[in-house]
Design an enzyme around this catalytic site. Structure first.
Site, PDB file in Angstrom:
ATOM      1  N   ASP A 147       6.086   2.906  -1.677  1.00 15.63           N
ATOM      2  CA  ASP A 147       6.924   3.767  -2.515  1.00 15.63           C
ATOM      3  C   ASP A 147       8.264   4.076  -1.861  1.00 15.63           C
ATOM      4  OD1 ASP A 147       4.560   3.706  -3.820  1.00 15.63           O
ATOM      5  OD2 ASP A 147       4.032   5.795  -3.456  1.00 15.63           O
TER       6      ASP A 147
ATOM      7  N   ASN B 138      -3.287  13.730  -9.490  1.00 15.90           N
ATOM      8  CA  ASN B 138      -2.822  14.440  -8.311  1.00 15.90           C
ATOM      9  C   ASN B 138      -3.450  13.841  -7.059  1.00 15.90           C
ATOM     10  OD1 ASN B 138      -2.489  16.261  -6.171  1.00 15.90           O
ATOM     11  ND2 ASN B 138      -2.059  17.908  -7.637  1.00 15.90           N
TER      12      ASN B 138
HETATM   13  C1  GLA Z   1       0.560   5.215  -3.942  1.00 11.35           C
HETATM   14  C2  GLA Z   1       0.883   5.079  -2.463  1.00 11.35           C
HETATM   15  C3  GLA Z   1       1.385   3.657  -2.144  1.00 11.35           C
HETATM   16  C4  GLA Z   1       0.444   2.602  -2.712  1.00 11.35           C
HETATM   17  C5  GLA Z   1       0.133   2.881  -4.173  1.00 11.35           C
HETATM   18  C6  GLA Z   1      -0.883   1.940  -4.734  1.00 11.35           C
HETATM   19  O1  GLA Z   1       1.723   5.139  -4.711  1.00 11.35           O
HETATM   20  O2  GLA Z   1       1.843   6.015  -2.076  1.00 11.35           O
HETATM   21  O3  GLA Z   1       1.527   3.532  -0.764  1.00 11.35           O
HETATM   22  O4  GLA Z   1      -0.712   2.501  -1.953  1.00 11.35           O
HETATM   23  O5  GLA Z   1      -0.336   4.205  -4.356  1.00 11.35           O
HETATM   24  O6  GLA Z   1      -0.403   0.654  -4.721  1.00 11.35           O
END
Ligand code: GLA
Length: 523
Positions: free
Chosen positions: A219, A266
């Site tokens: 992310d 959440n």
């Molecule tokens: C969340 C986490 C990421 C990733 C996604 C699933 O967004 O923050 O690091 O693992 O889930 O792909």
């Protein structure tokens, strides 16, 4: 080294400027109102960081496999002023040095209460109570990672005003957008005005771990490296690497519709049975495979106890090179790893703590101590077969997707069909193996497939939140109309027009984290 850029025009960031000009003017007006005074009427910096949508490859980043996200336009904006508070006459030099700094933080959204707190400047830790769900924790963790990163850090007083329009609990990384801004602000407060994207990514990735979610690096990478019109290939080994790419030019164009199930996900509150448990399961799966193969795993990964990627690398040794540059061979390697899961982790109904402990030659207490203490989890059985199979197959699907993009079929429809099939398979895997979908997301995807989508899947962490749909650009309206009638109006008969329009977006890749330097006049 790639630095976080400064943008002098909002048009370099956003496609629709007028609402953004109004938004930024509101932020500036409120900032002056809250923190007014001769010096701090205007913020010293404005930093913004976007949310992201993941096109393909979920829950594999923390096993160190590559993912394909893109930034979206929705973002978090933080306006900040920094101030060294004047020492009083009685302060000695050392008092001044170690005097705590004061943070005043407010949010444009009144549901997030304004707060004040102090940051110690005597070297002691910045406290974060992860058990408490408090929006300001996401700012504190930016300070905490910078405090750990720069042992000599000294904080100054900060006035902060936040405005965010990434829906929370939607799987679009509102929290990543927030912590990236917070980490940026904390670095800037140390006099680091030229901030390297990789450093910012690595630091801000640690943030969510401070608030109790053991997440991976996708992310923050997508938020920071986002680029208009470009999707991103993010890989994590040997080091973080982000490659930008565009989708093939087709007629009609490729479009992605993101549709929110409106089931709030959440990550923080459900961590012990959802996200954090998945991290434990894939780590244990890696260790169970390694134990049977006689491998010793490196202490890497989110639990510092090895990854499924680590198992693959040892299994093939140096004989074969894995990576996006070697697609055909890498896909075969992942295929073989999936078969190995069937052999080494055959119990499809899961493993008990005792069974795993026996295999790993430790007691159940030692197992819990090593893998389940920092992030406590709850489970009946550990689903090692299903989770490991998902990871290897999903990672292969990312490479399959890249292979189609690298060599797209001449016939556009064929290309949509091939990419869409992979996206659909991701959803099946999320639903049946990784169990991070939910009935509402399944329904959204079913409706979408019957109404113009070539491929539909849950995106991001899941357990609620958003779905993403691959559609030819000329079919986006048809798809959104169908979702409106058959999903939103049926499930939420009272839904307002505004909520409905927020629930679905046609997304184009947006630009990443930047300082906003447009001089807006306030009338
Ligand atoms: C969340 C986490 C990421 C990733 C996604 C699933 O967004 O923050 O690091 O693992 O889930 O792909």
């Amino acid at each position: 080294m790639e630095l976080v850029p400064a943008r002098t025009k909002l048009s370099e960031i956003y496609s629709n400027i007028d609402p953004q000009v109004a938004r930024y003017k509101n932020i500036l007006t409120k900032f002056a109102h809250l923190y007014g005074g001769p010096k701090s009427q205007r913020p010293d910096i404005i930093v913004r960081s976007p949310g992201r949508v993941n096109v393909i490859g979920d829950h594999i980043d923390y096993s160190y496999y590559s993912v394909l996200p893109m930034a979206i336009e929705n973002d978090v904006v933080m306006a900040i002023s920094f101030d060294v508070h004047p020492p009083s006459r009685t302060d000695s030099c050392s008092d001044i040095e170690t005097m705590p700094a004061k943070v005043r933080i407010a949010n444009m959204d009144p549901k997030f209460e304004a707060q004040e707190f102090t940051i110690p400047n005597d070297g002691s830790q910045i406290e974060i109570d992860a058990a408490k769900s408090d929006w300001v924790n996401y700012f504190r963790c930016g300070l905490a990672v910078v405090h750990d990163h720069l042992p000599k850090s000294k904080f100054v007083d900060m006035n902060v005003l936040v405005d965010g329009n990434v829906p929370d609990g939607a799987g679009l990384s509102s929290s990543a957008a927030f912590v990236v801004c917070a980490t940026f602000a904390a670095l800037y407060a140390q006099g680091e005005t030229e901030i390297d994207k990789k450093t910012l990514t690595k630091l801000s990735t640690k943030c969510e771990q401070f608030v109790g979610v053991n997440s991976g690096g996708m992310d923050q990478s997508a938020s920071i490296f986002g680029e208009k019109l470009n999707a991103l290939l993010v890989s994590f080994v040997p080091d973080l690497n982000v490659t930008k790419f565009t989708f093939p030019e087709t007629d009609p164009k490729i479009a992605f519709v993101v549709a929110n199930s409106l089931v709030a996900a959440n990550k923080h509150e459900t961590g012990p049975v959802n996200y954090n448990l998945r991290v434990v399961e894939v780590t244990l799966a890696a260790n169970m495979m390694a134990a049977q193969l006689g491998f010793k795993l490196a202490n890497d990964g989110n639990l510092q106890a090895g990854t499924l990627r680590g198992v693959m690398e040892q299994y093939f040794g140096d004989k074969k090179k894995f990576g996006e540059k070697n697609l055909a061979q890498s896909r075969e390697m992942l295929e073989e790893m999936a078969q190995l899961v069937e052999k080494l982790l055959p119990k499809k109904d899961g493993y008990t703590t005792e069974e795993v402990a026996t295999m790993l030659k430790c007691t159940p207490e030692q197992l819990k101590e090593k893998y389940m203490t920092t992030y406590p989890v709850r489970y009946e059985k550990l689903q090692l077969h299903d989770r490991a199979l998902h990871v290897y197959q999903e990672s292969k699907r990312v490479l399959d997707f890249l292979a189609v993009l690298e060599n797209p079929p001449k016939d556009t429809k064929q290309m949509f069909t091939e990419l869409g099939a992979l996206i659909d398979q991701c959803h099946t895997s999320a639903k049946c193996l990784y169990k991070n979908s939910c009935p509402e997301l399944d329904e959204l995807c079913d409706i979408a497939r019957k109404n113009g989508s070539y491929g539909s899947r849950v995106t991001g962490a899941g357990f609620g939140g958003c779905s993403v749909h691959l559609v030819p650009a000329d079919k986006t309206q048809q798809l959104m109309d169908a979702l409106t009638e058959q999903y939103y109006k049926k499930r939420f008969p009272e839904i307002t027009a505004a909520k409905l329009s927020d629930a679905m977006i046609v997304t184009e890749p947006g630009s990443g984290t930047c300082l906003v330097k447009e001089q807006l006049s306030l009338d």
